[in-house]
Design a protein around this motif. Structure first.
Motif, PDB file in Angstrom:
ATOM      1  N   LEU A 402     -41.760  -9.867  14.438  1.00 47.91           N
ATOM      2  CA  LEU A 402     -41.317  -8.509  14.096  1.00 47.91           C
ATOM      3  C   LEU A 402     -42.525  -7.578  14.131  1.00 47.91           C
ATOM      4  N   THR A 403     -42.608  -6.775  15.186  1.00 43.24           N
ATOM      5  CA  THR A 403     -43.762  -5.881  15.350  1.00 43.24           C
ATOM      6  C   THR A 403     -43.631  -4.594  14.558  1.00 43.24           C
ATOM      7  N   GLN A 404     -42.410  -4.251  14.146  1.00 37.37           N
ATOM      8  CA  GLN A 404     -42.195  -3.004  13.409  1.00 37.37           C
ATOM      9  C   GLN A 404     -40.809  -3.039  12.786  1.00 37.37           C
ATOM     10  N   PRO A 405     -40.518  -2.129  11.855  1.00 39.71           N
ATOM     11  CA  PRO A 405     -39.148  -2.048  11.319  1.00 39.71           C
ATOM     12  C   PRO A 405     -38.163  -1.761  12.440  1.00 39.71           C
ATOM     13  N   MET A 406     -36.937  -2.243  12.273  1.00 36.09           N
ATOM     14  CA  MET A 406     -35.970  -2.093  13.361  1.00 36.09           C
ATOM     15  C   MET A 406     -34.565  -2.390  12.867  1.00 36.09           C
ATOM     16  N   ALA A 407     -33.577  -2.003  13.711  1.00 36.44           N
ATOM     17  CA  ALA A 407     -32.195  -2.464  13.559  1.00 36.44           C
ATOM     18  C   ALA A 407     -32.015  -3.577  14.582  1.00 36.44           C
ATOM     19  N   LEU A 408     -31.884  -4.794  14.115  1.00 32.47           N
ATOM     20  CA  LEU A 408     -31.878  -5.977  14.986  1.00 32.47           C
ATOM     21  C   LEU A 408     -30.449  -6.469  15.160  1.00 32.47           C
ATOM     22  N   SER A 409     -29.935  -6.402  16.408  1.00 31.99           N
ATOM     23  CA  SER A 409     -28.604  -6.944  16.727  1.00 31.99           C
ATOM     24  C   SER A 409     -28.792  -8.295  17.430  1.00 31.99           C
ATOM     25  N   TRP A 410     -27.980  -9.286  17.057  1.00 34.30           N
ATOM     26  CA  TRP A 410     -28.128 -10.615  17.669  1.00 34.30           C
ATOM     27  C   TRP A 410     -26.800 -11.366  17.646  1.00 34.30           C
ATOM     28  N   ARG A 411     -26.670 -12.280  18.568  1.00 34.70           N
ATOM     29  CA  ARG A 411     -25.637 -13.306  18.529  1.00 34.70           C
ATOM     30  C   ARG A 411     -26.104 -14.479  19.393  1.00 34.70           C
ATOM     31  N   ALA A 412     -25.670 -15.714  19.031  1.00 40.28           N
ATOM     32  CA  ALA A 412     -26.041 -16.930  19.768  1.00 40.28           C
ATOM     33  C   ALA A 412     -24.795 -17.496  20.444  1.00 40.28           C
ATOM     34  N   TYR A 413     -25.004 -18.147  21.564  1.00 41.54           N
ATOM     35  CA  TYR A 413     -23.889 -18.815  22.240  1.00 41.54           C
ATOM     36  C   TYR A 413     -24.418 -20.052  22.946  1.00 41.54           C
ATOM     37  N   ALA A 414     -23.472 -21.047  23.114  1.00 45.12           N
ATOM     38  CA  ALA A 414     -23.842 -22.342  23.720  1.00 45.12           C
ATOM     39  C   ALA A 414     -22.618 -22.939  24.408  1.00 45.12           C
ATOM     40  N   ASN A 415     -22.862 -23.889  25.346  1.00 40.20           N
ATOM     41  CA  ASN A 415     -21.758 -24.598  25.983  1.00 40.20           C
ATOM     42  C   ASN A 415     -21.912 -26.098  25.750  1.00 40.20           C
ATOM     43  N   ASN A 416     -20.799 -26.859  26.081  1.00 45.56           N
ATOM     44  CA  ASN A 416     -20.861 -28.321  25.974  1.00 45.56           C
ATOM     45  C   ASN A 416     -20.844 -28.928  27.383  1.00 45.56           C
ATOM     46  N   SER A 417     -20.719 -30.217  27.428  1.00 45.78           N
ATOM     47  CA  SER A 417     -20.755 -30.906  28.727  1.00 45.78           C
ATOM     48  C   SER A 417     -19.536 -30.577  29.572  1.00 45.78           C
ATOM     49  N   TYR A 418     -18.474 -30.006  28.992  1.00 45.70           N
ATOM     50  CA  TYR A 418     -17.289 -29.575  29.740  1.00 45.70           C
ATOM     51  C   TYR A 418     -17.415 -28.094  30.175  1.00 45.70           C
ATOM     52  N   ASN A 419     -18.593 -27.518  29.929  1.00 46.98           N
ATOM     53  CA  ASN A 419     -18.888 -26.117  30.248  1.00 46.98           C
ATOM     54  C   ASN A 419     -17.971 -25.142  29.505  1.00 46.98           C
ATOM     55  N   LEU A 420     -17.616 -25.533  28.292  1.00 53.90           N
ATOM     56  CA  LEU A 420     -16.853 -24.650  27.408  1.00 53.90           C
ATOM     57  C   LEU A 420     -17.843 -23.931  26.492  1.00 53.90           C
ATOM     58  N   TRP A 421     -17.777 -22.601  26.511  1.00 56.97           N
ATOM     59  CA  TRP A 421     -18.738 -21.777  25.788  1.00 56.97           C
ATOM     60  C   TRP A 421     -18.145 -21.274  24.476  1.00 56.97           C
ATOM     61  N   ASN A 422     -19.019 -21.122  23.508  1.00 59.45           N
ATOM     62  CA  ASN A 422     -18.647 -20.486  22.244  1.00 59.45           C
ATOM     63  C   ASN A 422     -19.802 -19.578  21.824  1.00 59.45           C
ATOM     64  N   ALA A 423     -19.476 -18.519  21.090  1.00 59.35           N
ATOM     65  CA  ALA A 423     -20.495 -17.539  20.682  1.00 59.35           C
ATOM     66  C   ALA A 423     -20.270 -17.123  19.245  1.00 59.35           C
ATOM     67  N   THR A 424     -21.352 -16.870  18.567  1.00 57.92           N
ATOM     68  CA  THR A 424     -21.258 -16.331  17.211  1.00 57.92           C
ATOM     69  C   THR A 424     -20.854 -14.858  17.291  1.00 57.92           C
ATOM     70  N   ASN A 425     -20.462 -14.319  16.179  1.00 59.08           N
ATOM     71  CA  ASN A 425     -20.169 -12.884  16.130  1.00 59.08           C
ATOM     72  C   ASN A 425     -21.465 -12.070  16.283  1.00 59.08           C
TER      73      ASN A 425
END
Length: 852
Positions: A402-425
């Protein structure tokens, strides 16, 4: 006795006869009114009075009980005057307003009663007075009836017609009714079949000021008619708006399909999860893979790809929608599931980090996930970063510096061996700026006595700060000796990238002494003329909280120069004392400013106020100042001429400094002369010290320059006694003469420089100019009109100069021959001495020459 009885009987008979005769002469008239039946409210009545006898000079109208005069008066006669309340026409003379055999018409407005039974009869009383003073009266009947039906206006609807159908919409209908008396009731007829009143449901509501409203709900598509009715409460007269139209048209039929409550274009659900497909619209048909299904469709579908479509043939309220709407559903194995663990500071700090840990689990994949990413938007652009797997786990991780104060937006996503993806809000976290620590201190304390010296200091080891006293920026620290009062100190910083703004505030209270005083009037500049007096008043106020003795003195001024009306006075709380100071200076007092001090002291408090006592020259001393200034100019011009001759004869001589100093002296002399021309002898006198110094410096520098070139000139000055001898003689022309005889600078346009001529070079011309100016000055004695053509009086010679009478070049004046002769003698005497001076100068005599 019989004669007396007979006389009294005769007198009685005469009086009775006159009374009968006067009564009999009262004007006969009749009166009528149009219309005889009038409406309730404000109405205009028209009375006619027919005169059948003696001329009528006054007509009065008395209104029935319950009536009031409203105004708008007019009559057919122009002879009379009018007075209102009640209406009365009259003429103060015996002139008629209705002649014998004539008639008069009288108009005015009245306000009738508005309650009770109608129609009802009322009587106006009409009285007249004739030219002989006879009085007559009659009553005229008027019938009052409510003849007007209610009137409507401002019919409106919301929404306005036509309007498209909207489910469960409210429709508001408004109208305004007015009546001259009152309304009984207002009804609303809808579509020719239903009547709504103030007691129906929905009800007609009165909004006040004659406005009525009704609200209908959820009107289907149709073309409706409606009317408003109003009934008069007095005569039962009814009125209506007539048939009005309100049109509700069919609405467009946009069809919406919801997949598990979401109006999304497509949706993927897990195998074994229930799907709810609902289509919204008018008369909607729902299809799955082109096979009709129920609406809503709720089921658990096997893995696969499904197309849901809905369309509509329309109905009464909606148009048809054959194209409809299509949505897509995928039933598949579930993607990885996640749990979140983060460490994100709420406030920024140096070397701070945001840590993201996401644990992925999958019922069909033992590894939990194949690839994991985190999407971060901390620079204004969303960017994907690869998340690392923590060895031996199914957890992905990422660390952000964190180089400075900020509004940080984020979400994570991943797939499995069947290439099915899911993502956090998508989550937004605000990392706030640092709030700096600000300290506001004072020395010695925040509560001090008046007269104390305070130092208010603001510090912060994080940011630069500013300090304000009563909203005014001051230095840091602010070191002051403030008067009594409360002072608000505020210290703050300006917000920056990493630090928010912060402030600290304190109040400095400067308190009064128990015994405290203050000057409320003390003149800072007092003028006094040599050998005269002047007074001033100094006022001291008790600003403490108790009565106190006060001592008043004056410092730094010679005690014999002033006197006081009092020195010790007791001043009560909140009161003032006036000290009268009379300054009186001797004729020998030096002309200058004297710095003095008023001092006032109590038991434990002392105050002072500086002032200037300015000693002005007396009028008797004015000639001394003028003469001294003339001496300075004479010395200045002598040195000036020598400088210029030196520059011409000895170019190698360095006279720069001498020339600079003599020019400065010249400027100050001219300034002093300007002061004297404005009668400011004091300011002129104050320049003499610097003028003397400049002339002396110029003389020293000039002698040094002359010595350096191998020779020396003695600079000859006109001494004081020479000036006085020339200036002080007789007719007051010596000052002008001496001024003219001194060498003066002249501007040479060819060379662009000032040149200077010695007395030898200028002598003859100076004397000539002097003569002419003196003659002109003496000549201003008796003003006479100018002559347009030739002069009738002969010319005369004055000091060798031929002048005509009047002298047109210097004004329209004649010459006093006696004064001319006197002037000739004085001028000749002085010119002989001046000429002798010039001759001896030409012979090279360097010693000073006396002029007596």
């Amino acid at each position: 006795m019989r004669a007396k009885l007979f006389f009294e009987t005769c007198i009685t008979c005469v009086i009775c006869f006159l009374a009968i005769a006067t009564s009999a002469r009262a004007a006969s008239f009749d009166s009528s009114v149009e219309p005889s039946t009038i409406d309730v409210g404000n109405v205009l009545v028209n009375f006619t009075v027919n005169n059948t006898d003696v001329a009528i000079v006054q007509v009065n109208f008395t209104l029935p009980s319950g009536f009031s005069y409203y105004g708008v008066v007019r009559g057919t006669t122009s002879n009379g005057s009018f007075l209102p309340t009640p209406p009365r026409w009259y003429n103060e003379t015996t002139s008629d307003i209705i002649a014998n055999g004539g008639d008069g018409k009288f108009w005015f407005k009245v306000t009738t009663p508005s309650t009770g039974a109608f129609p009802r009869s009322f009587e106006f009383n009409v009285t007249t007075t004739d030219a002989d003073g006879g009085f007559n009266s009659t009553n005229v009947s008027v019938t009052v009836d409510d003849q007007s039906a209610p009137i409507w206006s401002e019919n409106s609807t919301s929404p306005s017609s036509p309007t498209a159908y909207v489910l469960n919409r409210s429709y508001i209908f408004n109208v305004t009714w007015i009546d001259n008396v009152a309304l009984n009731h207002v009804d609303f007829e809808w579509d020719g079949t239903t009547n709504y009143t103030n007691t129906s449901s929905p009800a007609v509501e009165s909004l006040g000021s004659g406005k009525y409203s009704i609200t209908l709900l959820d009107l289907p598509q149709d073309n409706y008619t409606y009317k408003w009715y109003a009934n008069d409460s007095l005569n039962g007269a009814e009125n209506s708006t007539g048939t009005l139209v309100f049109n509700v048209t069919k609405a467009d039929n946009p069809i919406i399909i919801y997949l598990n409550g979401n109006a999304t274009h497509s949706l993927t659900i897990n195998d074994g999860e229930t799907i709810n497909v609902t289509a919204i619209g008018g008369n909607v048909a729902l299809y799955r893979n082109e096979t009709a299904v129920s609406n809503p469709f709720i089921d658990v579908l096997p893995r696969g790809y499904y197309v849901f479509k809905a369309n509509s043939s329309g109905n009464r309220n909606y148009t048809a929608n054959a194209v409809g709407t299509t949505r897509y559903l995928t039933v598949a194995l579930p993607p990885p599931k996640y749990s979140i663990s983060t460490s994100i500071p709420s406030t920024w700090a140096h070397n701070a980090f945001a840590l993201f840990n996401i644990t992925w689990t999958d019922d069909n994949d033992a590894n939990g996930f194949s690839k994991a990413f985190i999407q971060l938007n901390h620079t204004g652009t969303a960017t994907n970063y690869t998340m690392s797997r923590i060895t031996g786990t199914n957890r992905s991780t990422y660390e952000l510096n964190l180089t400075q104060p900020m509004a940080l937006s984020w979400r994570a996503y991943a797939n499995n061996s069947y290439n099915l993806w899911n993502a956090t809000n998508l989550t937004t976290v605000t990392i706030s700026k640092i709030t700096p620590t600000i300290s506001l201190t004072v020395d010695p304390a925040w509560n001090v006595l008046r007269g104390s010296r305070t130092s208010v200091h603001c510090t912060s080891n994080q940011v630069s700060v500013d300090i304000y006293r009563d909203d005014v920026l001051v230095s840091n620290p602010d070191i002051q000796t403030l008067g009594t009062g409360a002072y608000v100190y505020v210290c703050n910083n300006t917000a920056s990238t990493n630090y928010s703004s912060a402030r600290a505030a304190k109040i400095l209270n400067v308190l009064r002494y128990a015994a405290d005083i203050s000057f409320v009037q003390a003149e800072s500049l007092i003028f006094v003329t040599q050998n005269s007096s002047n007074s001033t008043t100094v006022i001291v106020e008790n600003v403490g909280n108790a009565s106190q003795p006060v001592n008043f003195t004056i410092e730094n001024i010679t005690s014999s120069w002033y006197s006081l009306n009092a020195t010790d006075v007791t001043i009560n709380l909140g009161e003032k004392a006036a000290f009268l100071v009379n300054f009186s200076v001797p004729a020998s007092a030096e002309i200058k400013d004297y710095a003095g001090v008023y001092e006032s002291a109590t038991v434990n408090r002392s105050i002072s106020s500086d002032f200037i006592l300015r000693v002005l020259p007396s009028e008797d001393f004015y000639p001394n100042i003028s003469n001294e200034l003339a001496l300075h100019r004479a010395n200045m011009t002598t040195i000036w001429a020598t400088i210029n001759r030196t520059k011409a004869e000895r170019p190698s001589a360095n006279v720069t400094v001498a020339e600079q100093k003599i020019l400065e002296a010249k400027e100050k002399i001219e300034l002093a002369e300007n002061y004297i021309s404005n009668n400011d002898y004091f300011s002129a006198y104050q320049l003499f010290g610097s003028i003397k110094s400049l002339i002396s410096t110029a003389e020293t520098e000039l002698n040094a320059a002359l010595e350096a070139t191998g020779g020396i000139y003695r600079i000859v000055h006109l001494p004081d006694w020479a000036i006085w001898a020339v200036i002080g003689t007789g007719i007051g022309v010596g000052g002008l003469l001496l001024y003219l005889l001194w060498p003066q600078p002249g501007y040479n346009p060819k060379t662009g420089r000032y040149t200077y001529k010695t007395p030898k070079e200028r002598g003859a011309r100076v004397i000539s100019e002097a003569k002419e100016k003196i003659v002109n000055k003496i000549s201003k004695a008796k003003p006479k009109p100018a002559y347009k053509s030739s002069f009738k009086k002969p010319s005369v010679k004055v000091a060798g100069i031929e002048v005509k009478q009047p002298i047109t070049k210097i004004g329209r004046y004649t010459i006093d021959k006696v004064k001319v002769k006197t002037a000739q003698k004085a001028i000749s005497k002085k010119f002989s001495k001046i000429k002798d001076l010039f001759k001896r100068k030409r012979k090279g005599e360097n010693k000073e020459i006396e002029l007596k």
